[in-house]
Design a protein around this motif. Structure first.
Motif, PDB file in Angstrom:
ATOM      1  N   MET A 151       0.690  -1.049  -0.155  1.00 40.77           N
ATOM      2  CA  MET A 151       0.339   0.127   0.035  1.00 40.77           C
ATOM      3  C   MET A 151       0.496   1.232  -0.141  1.00 40.77           C
ATOM      4  O   MET A 151       2.003   1.475   0.325  1.00 40.77           O
ATOM      5  N   LEU A 152       0.642   2.211  -0.267  1.00 46.18           N
ATOM      6  CA  LEU A 152       0.571   3.548  -1.012  1.00 46.18           C
ATOM      7  C   LEU A 152       0.166   4.558   0.135  1.00 46.18           C
ATOM      8  O   LEU A 152      -0.813   5.053   0.001  1.00 46.18           O
ATOM      9  N   GLY A 153       1.206   4.904   1.656  1.00 44.88           N
ATOM     10  CA  GLY A 153       0.741   6.505   1.647  1.00 44.88           C
ATOM     11  C   GLY A 153       0.660   7.682   1.341  1.00 44.88           C
ATOM     12  O   GLY A 153       1.184   8.552   1.588  1.00 44.88           O
ATOM     13  N   GLY A 154      -0.124   7.431  -0.364  1.00 50.03           N
ATOM     14  CA  GLY A 154       0.177   8.891  -1.221  1.00 50.03           C
ATOM     15  C   GLY A 154       1.151   8.400  -1.753  1.00 50.03           C
ATOM     16  O   GLY A 154       1.989   7.813  -1.827  1.00 50.03           O
ATOM     17  N   GLY A 155       1.711   9.206  -3.368  1.00 49.91           N
ATOM     18  CA  GLY A 155       2.222   9.706  -3.795  1.00 49.91           C
ATOM     19  C   GLY A 155       2.040  10.721  -4.578  1.00 49.91           C
ATOM     20  O   GLY A 155       3.369  11.139  -4.911  1.00 49.91           O
ATOM     21  N   PHE A 156       0.922  11.082  -5.464  1.00 47.33           N
ATOM     22  CA  PHE A 156       1.209  12.052  -6.279  1.00 47.33           C
ATOM     23  C   PHE A 156       2.207  12.493  -7.169  1.00 47.33           C
ATOM     24  O   PHE A 156       2.697  13.110  -7.549  1.00 47.33           O
ATOM     25  N   GLY A 157       3.197  10.798  -7.328  1.00 52.17           N
ATOM     26  CA  GLY A 157       4.256  10.635  -8.473  1.00 52.17           C
ATOM     27  C   GLY A 157       5.416  10.765  -8.091  1.00 52.17           C
ATOM     28  O   GLY A 157       6.661  10.512  -8.562  1.00 52.17           O
ATOM     29  N   ARG A 158       5.879  11.256  -6.425  1.00 50.41           N
ATOM     30  CA  ARG A 158       6.718  11.175  -6.103  1.00 50.41           C
ATOM     31  C   ARG A 158       6.966   9.153  -5.644  1.00 50.41           C
ATOM     32  O   ARG A 158       8.706   8.900  -6.665  1.00 50.41           O
ATOM     33  N   LYS A 159       6.472   8.420  -5.930  1.00 49.25           N
ATOM     34  CA  LYS A 159       6.930   7.073  -5.528  1.00 49.25           C
ATOM     35  C   LYS A 159       6.505   6.521  -7.235  1.00 49.25           C
ATOM     36  O   LYS A 159       6.776   5.084  -7.278  1.00 49.25           O
ATOM     37  N   SER A 160       7.355   7.380  -7.934  1.00 51.29           N
ATOM     38  CA  SER A 160       7.009   6.673  -9.141  1.00 51.29           C
ATOM     39  C   SER A 160       8.715   6.497 -10.263  1.00 51.29           C
ATOM     40  O   SER A 160       8.538   5.912 -10.888  1.00 51.29           O
ATOM     41  N   LYS A 161       9.248   7.211  -8.924  1.00 49.78           N
ATOM     42  CA  LYS A 161      10.235   7.529  -9.353  1.00 49.78           C
ATOM     43  C   LYS A 161      11.464   6.104  -8.057  1.00 49.78           C
ATOM     44  O   LYS A 161      11.591   7.240  -6.889  1.00 49.78           O
ATOM     45  N   PRO A 162      11.620   5.649  -8.782  1.00 46.70           N
ATOM     46  CA  PRO A 162      12.410   4.479  -7.565  1.00 46.70           C
ATOM     47  C   PRO A 162      13.526   4.619  -7.102  1.00 46.70           C
ATOM     48  O   PRO A 162      14.473   3.705  -6.560  1.00 46.70           O
ATOM     49  N   ASP A 163      13.675   6.045  -6.924  1.00 46.09           N
ATOM     50  CA  ASP A 163      15.839   5.677  -6.247  1.00 46.09           C
ATOM     51  C   ASP A 163      16.313   5.178  -4.776  1.00 46.09           C
ATOM     52  O   ASP A 163      16.666   4.341  -4.911  1.00 46.09           O
ATOM     53  N   PHE A 164      14.697   5.460  -4.257  1.00 44.35           N
ATOM     54  CA  PHE A 164      14.555   4.497  -2.958  1.00 44.35           C
ATOM     55  C   PHE A 164      14.362   2.762  -2.535  1.00 44.35           C
ATOM     56  O   PHE A 164      15.334   2.276  -2.267  1.00 44.35           O
ATOM     57  N   SER A 165      14.173   2.681  -3.616  1.00 42.60           N
ATOM     58  CA  SER A 165      14.338   0.783  -3.911  1.00 42.60           C
ATOM     59  C   SER A 165      15.460   0.313  -4.379  1.00 42.60           C
ATOM     60  O   SER A 165      15.703  -0.150  -4.494  1.00 42.60           O
ATOM     61  N   ALA A 166      15.818   1.662  -5.281  1.00 39.70           N
ATOM     62  CA  ALA A 166      17.516   0.876  -5.812  1.00 39.70           C
ATOM     63  C   ALA A 166      18.268   0.683  -4.691  1.00 39.70           C
ATOM     64  O   ALA A 166      19.501   0.069  -4.670  1.00 39.70           O
ATOM     65  N   GLU A 167      18.485   1.881  -3.850  1.00 33.07           N
ATOM     66  CA  GLU A 167      18.798   2.055  -2.482  1.00 33.07           C
ATOM     67  C   GLU A 167      19.078   0.776  -1.405  1.00 33.07           C
ATOM     68  O   GLU A 167      20.213   0.149  -1.330  1.00 33.07           O
ATOM     69  N   ALA A 168      17.913   0.816  -1.880  1.00 34.60           N
ATOM     70  CA  ALA A 168      17.370  -0.809  -0.754  1.00 34.60           C
ATOM     71  C   ALA A 168      18.342  -1.533  -1.579  1.00 34.60           C
ATOM     72  O   ALA A 168      19.513  -3.041  -0.094  1.00 34.60           O
ATOM     73  N   ALA A 169      18.053  -2.216  -2.719  1.00 37.78           N
ATOM     74  CA  ALA A 169      18.920  -3.367  -2.890  1.00 37.78           C
ATOM     75  C   ALA A 169      20.217  -3.761  -3.545  1.00 37.78           C
ATOM     76  O   ALA A 169      21.114  -4.768  -3.135  1.00 37.78           O
ATOM     77  N   PHE A 170      20.710  -2.562  -3.613  1.00 37.07           N
ATOM     78  CA  PHE A 170      22.534  -1.972  -3.561  1.00 37.07           C
ATOM     79  C   PHE A 170      23.143  -2.062  -2.266  1.00 37.07           C
ATOM     80  O   PHE A 170      23.982  -3.426  -2.561  1.00 37.07           O
ATOM     81  N   LEU A 171      22.269  -1.736  -1.439  1.00 37.26           N
ATOM     82  CA  LEU A 171      22.912  -2.204   0.223  1.00 37.26           C
ATOM     83  C   LEU A 171      22.607  -3.571   0.776  1.00 37.26           C
ATOM     84  O   LEU A 171      23.690  -4.379   1.158  1.00 37.26           O
ATOM     85  N   SER A 172      21.635  -4.357  -0.282  1.00 37.57           N
ATOM     86  CA  SER A 172      21.020  -5.602   0.147  1.00 37.57           C
ATOM     87  C   SER A 172      22.233  -6.510  -0.439  1.00 37.57           C
ATOM     88  O   SER A 172      22.724  -7.362   0.654  1.00 37.57           O
TER      89      SER A 172
END
Length: 753
Positions: free
Chosen positions: A402-423
């Protein structure tokens, strides 16, 4: 209605869990058969048709599993998709379960952005549901030895004219052996037969949301997960020169400190870089990040000052630029006019600022990575992570929370890429948690813009020549280094499709450098284009001594289909067929008249009160809003009430549409009240809601009345079209109340000056 295993980490894939249980599983496209579901629906239907599958499974126990391939962020898309499919398949509502789809190209477009979810999918969803109904009727007919056209389906039951009945549950085993129907065999319901479509229905996830059992990104828990927070370069393009992490590493709960990769080439959705703190708890990670001692190389954007850039943009639009649409000879008429109305408008950078900051969990193992993220576009996550980690996209699994709001910000997945890299670097599952400050200071901001508009009026007060110039930092800069020219689609969001009806019109666009990460935000450049156009029309009405509503109607002209390409403009019409979705001035006029009627436009107003009106077409939808305000003698503003009319064509959930309009108007209020995002020496000056203002309850209208126009037109967008009209309607109301004209946002202390 609730799917209690919606985010069960141990759940098998949807097809395995359903098909292995003996369910009837259907996709939009079937082997050896091609229903018309995808025709004209996807942006590139020819490329996606054979692999775009949305699955429906009718289980042996009679329950229906419907996969939602779009992200749920409060717009109730999971409910809407279920309504469409269940209606056409004649499913009983209490027997429907919604399964959240993972990122997968087989679904076609999964980007929950651009107000396209229903427009892109309604036809194929209807056909998918109708296919199930067809198979149930034919399975029953075969068992009874009768003609299928003597059988009807109703609420999970097939009935024969003789009175015999069989439930869907009883027919599942029979239907599995049937060949799915071809396109010409499917009969869709008429609008009069709809049961769930075009009605108001409660959010299927409402109980989970209000009881706290719904899973958002920060709720995901995988055994052994560590938490990461990242200290990012304060300036876009900046790099880490040095870091002293000894104090941070010595703090309790801290596991490691890792340098992030430096972005290369065009920014796209790459992480900004910096230093990550890995810890056993969020608190430990936050505290250790504060202990890092870093030195940055701020790079070429270190001199970015938004106040100086504002002056530069206004200067740009006050000189001739490249024209993109022209009719008649506005230049000559204006040059010869003895009396002109001239205005410059300005809107600062804005942040999407969803209530839930970005967050993602990733687990890298054996060359593949699983991600759980609050993402609007899981396939963008797949592509970004694949590029950063150097693994095939097929090795990236993205699960959408679920998304607690997005408004376009969460279509830009830099945060997902950070998690994948660090894992990948640590060998542990990693949850990257952004703070509110991270989100405000390291986002993809709505472009700052300046607009210059001038017009001459004829002897009756009508606009006989109109010139409009726009300049803003383009989104193109995300994808092409050094890009300064707005992309065509940005101009086609409220600029080249300007509805003003005048014999002489000229639209020009200027270049502007992007010195921050610029990205789309709810309604994109419709925000500043509608603000300038609708504010200027109200100014012209005052100059002509005319009623603003009547003048607005006269200025957009009579009901007609407007084709701006006849005036040299490029216009892609939001990717929609112009015959199916024409730019219909009649529909725009209708919402203006409706909103004005709702507000009892023309009534006597007390001193210090005023009404303002604005209207705009965006995402193929027509919206008009009226705002009533009260301005005290000391300059205090109170928004009394707002009225809005929306024509979005055929709608699925009428309650949702009203909710989206109300939310969109409040989001538009942010553009008027917020301080905006400002930069000095390349660094964002705001950090949280104390200095990046979002509307409080006390700021908002006490009541927002919404009328959904009944329409036979095809479905259009809903999530974004209400946003652009609120700020101009508000500022027009302020002028009516106290005589102060607001041309630059935010409003701030301008009323007290």
């Amino acid at each position: 209605m609730r799917d209690n295993t919606y985010f069960d980490m141990n759940r098998r894939s949807f097809l395995k869990s359903s098909a292995a249980a003996g369910a009837l599983v259907l996709g939009t496209y079937f082997m050896g058969s091609a229903p018309r579901a995808m025709a004209g629906v996807l942006a590139k239907p020819a490329e996606n048709a054979k692999r775009a599958n949305l699955f429906v499974a009718l289980r042996p126990d009679g329950m229906v599993e419907i996969t939602c391939h779009r992200s749920e962020m409060g717009q109730q898309i999971r409910t809407a998709i279920a309504q469409i499919v269940a209606d056409e398949m004649e499913a009983a509502w209490d027997k429907v379960i919604v399964i959240q789809g993972k990122g997968d190209p087989k679904y076609g477009d999964q980007n929950t952005d651009g107000s396209r979810s229903i427009r892109y999918n309604m036809q194929r969803l209807r056909e998918m549901g109708a296919s199930v109904r067809y198979m149930m009727q034919h399975a029953a007919a075969k068992r009874w030895g009768v003609s299928a056209d003597t059988c009807t389906a109703n609420q999970h039951v097939v009935s024969h004219t003789s009175g015999k009945t069989l439930s869907y549950k009883e027919l599942v085993t029979d239907a599995i052996n049937f060949v799915p129907p071809a396109s010409e065999e499917i009969t869709l319901k008429s609008k009069e037969e709809w049961r769930y479509i075009n009605t108001g229905m409660a959010h299927i996830d409402l109980q989970d949301l209000v009881t706290g059992s719904a899973t958002f990104a920060a709720d995901v828990r995988i055994p052994g997960t560590l938490v990461a927070v990242v200290l990012r370069p304060p300036v876009v393009g900046g790099k880490l020169k040095s870091v002293d992490s000894e104090a941070a590493k010595a703090m309790p709960g801290v596991v490691d400190v890792i340098e992030m990769p430096v972005p290369s080439g065009a920014l796209q959705f790459q992480p900004k870089g910096g230093v990550a703190v890995i810890a056993k708890s969020t608190w430990a990670a936050w505290q250790a990040r504060k202990a890092l001692k870093v030195e940055w190389d701020d790079g070429e954007n270190s001199e970015y000052n938004s106040e100086a850039f504002k002056t530069e943009l206004i200067s740009t639009v006050n000189s001739a630029q490249t024209h993109v649409r022209e009719k008649g000879d506005a230049t000559t008429v204006l040059s010869q006019a003895s009396d002109k109305l001239i205005a410059d408008y300005y809107i600062p950078h804005l942040a999407q600022a969803p209530m839930e900051p970005p967050c993602a969990t990733a687990h890298f193992k054996d060359g593949a990575v699983k991600v759980w993220a609050a993402t609007q576009n899981p396939q963008a996550d797949m592509a970004t992570i694949s590029a950063l980690l150097g693994i095939p996209k097929e090795n990236v699994e993205v699960n959408v929370t679920m998304l607690g709001g997005g408004f376009g910000r969460k279509s830009k997945p830099d945060f997902s890429a950070e998690a994948a890299f660090l894992s990948m670097k640590t060998g542990h599952p990693i949850r990257v948690q952004w703070t509110r400050e991270d989100d405000i200071q390291h986002g993809f901001y709505h472009a700052v813009s300046a607009q210059h508009v001038e017009a001459s009026l004829d002897d009756k007060g009508a606009i006989d020549a109109y010139l409009h110039r726009t300049a803003f930092s383009p989104i193109a800069a995300l994808f092409q280094e050094g890009a300064t020219t707005p992309m065509g689609f940005e101009l086609r969001l409220g600029f080249t499709d300007n509805p003003i009806n005048t014999p002489n019109l000229k639209l020009e666009v200027g270049n502007a450098k992007a010195m921050a990460r610029v990205g789309w935000m709810r309604s994109v450049s419709n925000i500043f284009h509608a603000y300038a156009i609708q504010s200027f029309i109200a100014e012209a009405a005052h100059k002509a001594n005319r009623d603003p509503k009547d003048y607005l109607l006269d200025t957009i002209g009579p009901a007609r289909i407007l084709d701006v390409t006849e005036q040299g403009a490029e216009y892609d019409n939001y990717g929609a067929n112009k015959e199916e979705y024409p730019l219909d001035i009649g529909r725009l006029r209708h919402v203006i008249e409706k909103a004005a009627s709702m507000a009892k436009w023309g009534r006597e107003m007390p001193e210090g009160r005023g009404l303002g009106i604005a209207a705009h077409r965006s995402f193929l939808t027509y919206v008009a809003a009226v705002v009533e305000v009260e301005v005290s003698k000391s300059g205090d503003l109170r928004i009394v009430k707002s009225w809005a009319a929306i024509d979005a064509g055929t709608v699925v959930n009428t309650d949702t549409v009203k909710n989206q309009v109300q939310g969109g108007l409040i989001f538009g209020l942010t553009t008027a009240l917020s301080n905006g995002i400002t930069f000095d020496k390349g660094k964002v000056q705001q950090s949280n809601f104390h200095d990046y203002r979002v509307p409080r309850m006390s700021d908002s209208p006490l009541d927002i009345e919404v009328e959904v126009i009944e329409s036979e037109a095809p479905p259009a967008g809903v999530g974004e079209p209400a946003t652009p009209v609120f700020a101009p309607a508000l500022c027009n109301a302020i002028f009516a109340a106290c005589g102060k004209r607001i041309r630059q946002l935010p409003i701030g202390n301008q009323l007290k000056a």
